[in-house]
Structure formats: structure tokens, C-alpha cells
Design an enzyme around this catalytic site. Structure first.
Site, PDB file in Angstrom:
ATOM      1  CB  THR A 144      40.028  46.759  41.910  1.00  0.00           C
ATOM      2  OG1 THR A 144      39.735  45.376  42.147  1.00  0.00           O
ATOM      3  CG2 THR A 144      41.507  46.990  42.088  1.00  0.00           C
ATOM      4  N   GLY A 145      38.917  46.252  44.827  1.00  0.00           N
ATOM      5  CA  GLY A 145      39.108  45.943  46.239  1.00  0.00           C
ATOM      6  C   GLY A 145      37.784  45.924  46.966  1.00  0.00           C
ATOM      7  NE  ARG A 193      29.504  43.360  47.978  1.00  0.00           N
ATOM      8  CZ  ARG A 193      30.552  43.636  47.221  1.00  0.00           C
ATOM      9  NH1 ARG A 193      30.574  43.279  45.968  1.00  0.00           N
ATOM     10  NH2 ARG A 193      31.590  44.273  47.718  1.00  0.00           N
ATOM     11  CB  THR A 252      37.090  44.046  39.876  1.00  0.00           C
ATOM     12  OG1 THR A 252      36.103  43.722  40.842  1.00  0.00           O
ATOM     13  CG2 THR A 252      36.750  45.381  39.240  1.00  0.00           C
ATOM     14  N   GLY A 297      28.423  45.964  44.951  1.00  0.00           N
ATOM     15  CA  GLY A 297      29.664  46.588  45.401  1.00  0.00           C
ATOM     16  C   GLY A 297      29.788  48.000  44.869  1.00  0.00           C
ATOM     17  CG  ASP A 298      33.772  49.313  44.322  1.00  0.00           C
ATOM     18  OD1 ASP A 298      33.550  48.083  44.374  1.00  0.00           O
ATOM     19  OD2 ASP A 298      34.845  49.782  43.896  1.00  0.00           O
ATOM     20  N   GLY A 313      34.641  46.728  47.998  1.00  0.00           N
ATOM     21  CA  GLY A 313      33.718  47.719  47.471  1.00  0.00           C
ATOM     22  C   GLY A 313      33.031  48.558  48.530  1.00  0.00           C
TER      23      GLY A 313
END
Ligand code: ASP
Length: 345
Positions: free
Chosen positions: A257-258, A234, A206, A236-237, A260
Site C-alpha cells: 500500500t502507498g 490512472r 486501499t 496504481g500498483d 503505487g
């Protein structure tokens, strides 16, 4: 909202290779707005910031800067972001992106395939539709209608290698649906992003960027291939406004980041903005929300990484990560630097 001497010393004591105190030194001037300025996640941000700085340094708008900036990373071959990134479990690269300006305008795309610049599609969603979010086939159709080109869908050399490796290690046999379902039950730690590498670094997929322009306006962007080898479908955030990205021009701008799923759980970026609204510095606000995630995850917090970067209305920036190893890039009139984020573990 400057930093006091004790705080400053704490920050400098976090010093590791590549750490520059330029940005923080600037924060020490309480009443002076540090603008323009751009910050972005991980070391890939150094290059991306150059793209943004070309816009900001000539009086351009933060919104243009955050789009141009992350496009640099989307363009990089064999990179963690964009079409060169790792695919999902079925071998397809699916991309998520979001963008937000200083007037609460925002747009995002999710599960977008074979389009080179998801961030620009997200911007078109924001500017050309009454919607905030488009996903999948519909997002691709919309992109094509806006003049974007359909790319080949071939994996990059790096991604091909990684995917073949992953297939070897996993028991995943992409033959029939039932096997796909069986392997899902073994999924757990495997598809978490970012995952810890054997050398102790975190892989990541990201780039998130927030900027304050010379006119005093904030904007932000985020673009990702999501979690490597994720389940097909899927999200993510990163494409979710309020989770992966949030901008409130009265207060500040935040990007995550990370892992999500855990950023979504706490409406992460928006939660950090709200903490800044209540008077916390960018770093304190990021820390507050990272600690909330740690509390929620309990011992599972050991296995995931979550990081936020934040920029407030005065151009002060800060960050916080669950684990050691996260850094972010800063570019302002003081030059470019890479800052090692403080962390819990
Ligand atoms: N936050 C991204 C996601 O979960 C992944 C990352 O930041 O590397 O999709």
C-alpha cells in the site's frame, strides 16, 4: 525461520499504542507453522480480517478468505475503499483490484466504475477468462455479464465533501480539456497517495490482505480506489500482479500500500517474495525493498509513503514502511491484533 531474542526485543521496543506482540511471540516458535492466519493493511483490516477469519477458522480456503475479507471493507459506507471512496480529478470513483491463489492463478481489474465489489470481478477474471487483467469499460461489461449490478455512480457524502474541498484548493477547473491539461502540470504532490494529513496521519485508499489457510495454502487480495483526485485513467500498483500483490505458495505472500507508482517501479510485492525466497524473514524482506525505494527516490522519499506486509509459508508475518504511521491487522488462533509497522523515517 524464527526470530532471535535481540530481534524480538527490537520489535517490542517499537511498541506504541495498539501494538500487540501476539503475532511476533508466535513467530518465536521456529518449527511450528502458525496457521491459519490472515493479515491485512491498516486498521480497516481489523474488520476485514473478521470476514476472512470466518472462512479460515472453519477450514476454508485462503482464496475464499481473502475475497470475503476485503469485501467487508468494500462494503463499508464512506470508506477509503470501494464506491464510497474519493473520486478522480473529474469526480468519478474508479476502482482497481487483484487476487492471486496458491497456484499462480491470478486476476485483476483496473479503472472499473460503478461496480460494488471489484475484488469479486477480479476473481471472475481469474476463473472465467483466459486473461489476467481487464480494465475500464471492458471490465465493467464483463462484470455485468457475470451478474454484477451497475450502481448509481453517486459519490458518498464523505467523498462529495472531500472532492468539493479539493476543487476549492486546487486551481483545477473541470470545464474544458485544455484546463485539465494545464492543471496537470501543477499536479505533483497533490495526487500522491497516501498523503500526509495535518495531524501527522496518512490517508489511504486501499486494503490488501494475505492469508495462510489450515491446508497450508497462501492467497492474497488487494482492492482500492487508488490515489485520491488522480488523473482520469490512472492505474496504481494494486491491480498489477507482482507490484501491488504477489503470492508464491512455496515462499510467501505480499501486498503493498502507498504510492503505487513507486511500488510498480521496483515490482514491489514480487521483489519482497524473492527476498524471502533467499532466506529473509518477512520483515527483513519488506525492509530491503522499502530501502531500495528510498534509494531510488532520494530526497523525494520524504513526500511519499510506501508499505509492504508479508506472510511466509510458516505463518510468520512482518511489515515495513517508509514513514511512521502504518499499521496492519493480524488474526490467528491467538486472536486479533493491530501491529505498528517499523519504518525508516
Ligand atoms: N497503492 C494505491 C495506489 O497507488 C494507493 C494506496 O495504497 O492507498 O493506487
Amino acid at each position: 525461520m524464527g526470530i532471535n531474542r535481540r530481534h524480538f526485543i527490537n520489535l517490542t521496543s517499537l511498541s506504541v499504542a495498539g501494538f500487540s506482540i501476539k503475532g511476533f511471540a508466535n513467530n518465536a516458535k521456529p518449527n511450528k507453522t502458525n496457521k491459519p492466519i490472515v493479515i491485512s493493511t491498516w486498521d480497516a483490516g481489523l474488520n476485514a480480517n473478521k470476514g476472512a477469519w470466518a472462512v479460515l477458522s472453519t477450514g476454508g480456503a485462503a482464496l475464499d478468505a481473502v475475497e470475503k475479507g476485503v469485501m467487508v471493507t468494500e462494503d463499508e459506507k464512506n470508506c477509503c475503499v470501494g464506491l464510497g471512496a474519493n473520486p478522480d480529478r473529474d469526480g468519478f470513483v474508479t476502482l482497481d483490484a487483484s487476487i492471486m491463489d496458491h497456484e499462480f492463478n491470478c486476476g485483476s481489474v483496473g479503472f472499473l466504475e460503478r461496480i460494488k465489489h471489484p475484488i469479486s470481478v477480479a476473481r471472475k477474471v481469474m476463473e472465467k477468462t483466459p486473461h489476467v487483467m481487464l480494465v475500464g469499460e471492458g471490465a465493467q461489461q464483463f462484470a455485468l455479464s457475470q451478474g454484477f449490478t451497475l450502481e448509481s455512480g453517486e459519490l458518498s457524502d464523505d467523498a462529495k465533501k472531500e472532492y468539493l474541498n479539493w476543487l476549492k484548493k486546487s486551481t483545477y477547473k473541470p470545464i474544458i480539456n485544455i484546463e485539465r491539461k494545464q492543471s496537470t502540470t501543477q499536479l505533483d504532490a497533490k495526487f500522491q497517495a497516501p498523503t500526509k494529513l495535518s495531524n501527522g496521519e496518512w490517508n489511504h485508499d486501499t486494503i490488501g490482505m494475505v492469508a495462510l489457510d489450515a491446508h497450508g495454502n497462501l492467497s492474497g487480495s488487494c482492492t482500492t480506489s487508488g490515489a485520491g483526485f488522480k488523473l482520469r485513467g490512472r492505474l496504481g500498483d494494486s491491480p498489477i500482479i507482482g507490484a501491488g500483490l504477489y503470492v508464491d505458495n512455496e515462499v510467501g505472500a505480499v501486498v503493498a500500500t502507498g504510492q503505487g507508482e513507486d511500488v510498480i517501479r521496483v515490482a514491489g510485492a514480487s521483489a519482497v517474495v524473492e527476498q524471502m525466497r533467499q532466506g529473509k524473514s518477512p520483515q527483513e524482506a519488506c525492509k530491503f525493498v522499502v530501502e531500495r525505494i528510498r534509494r531510488i527516490k532520494k530526497e523525494k522519499a520524504n513526500d511519499i509513503q510506501v508499505c509492504f506486509i508479508a506472510l511466509n509459508k510458516n505463518g510468520e508475518h512482518g511489515s515495513y514502511a517508509l514513514h511512521k504511521g502504518f499499521n496492519y491487522a493480524v488474526h490467528s488462533n491467538d486472536g486479533a491484533s493491530l501491529v505498528e509497522a517499523p519504518f525508516i523515517y
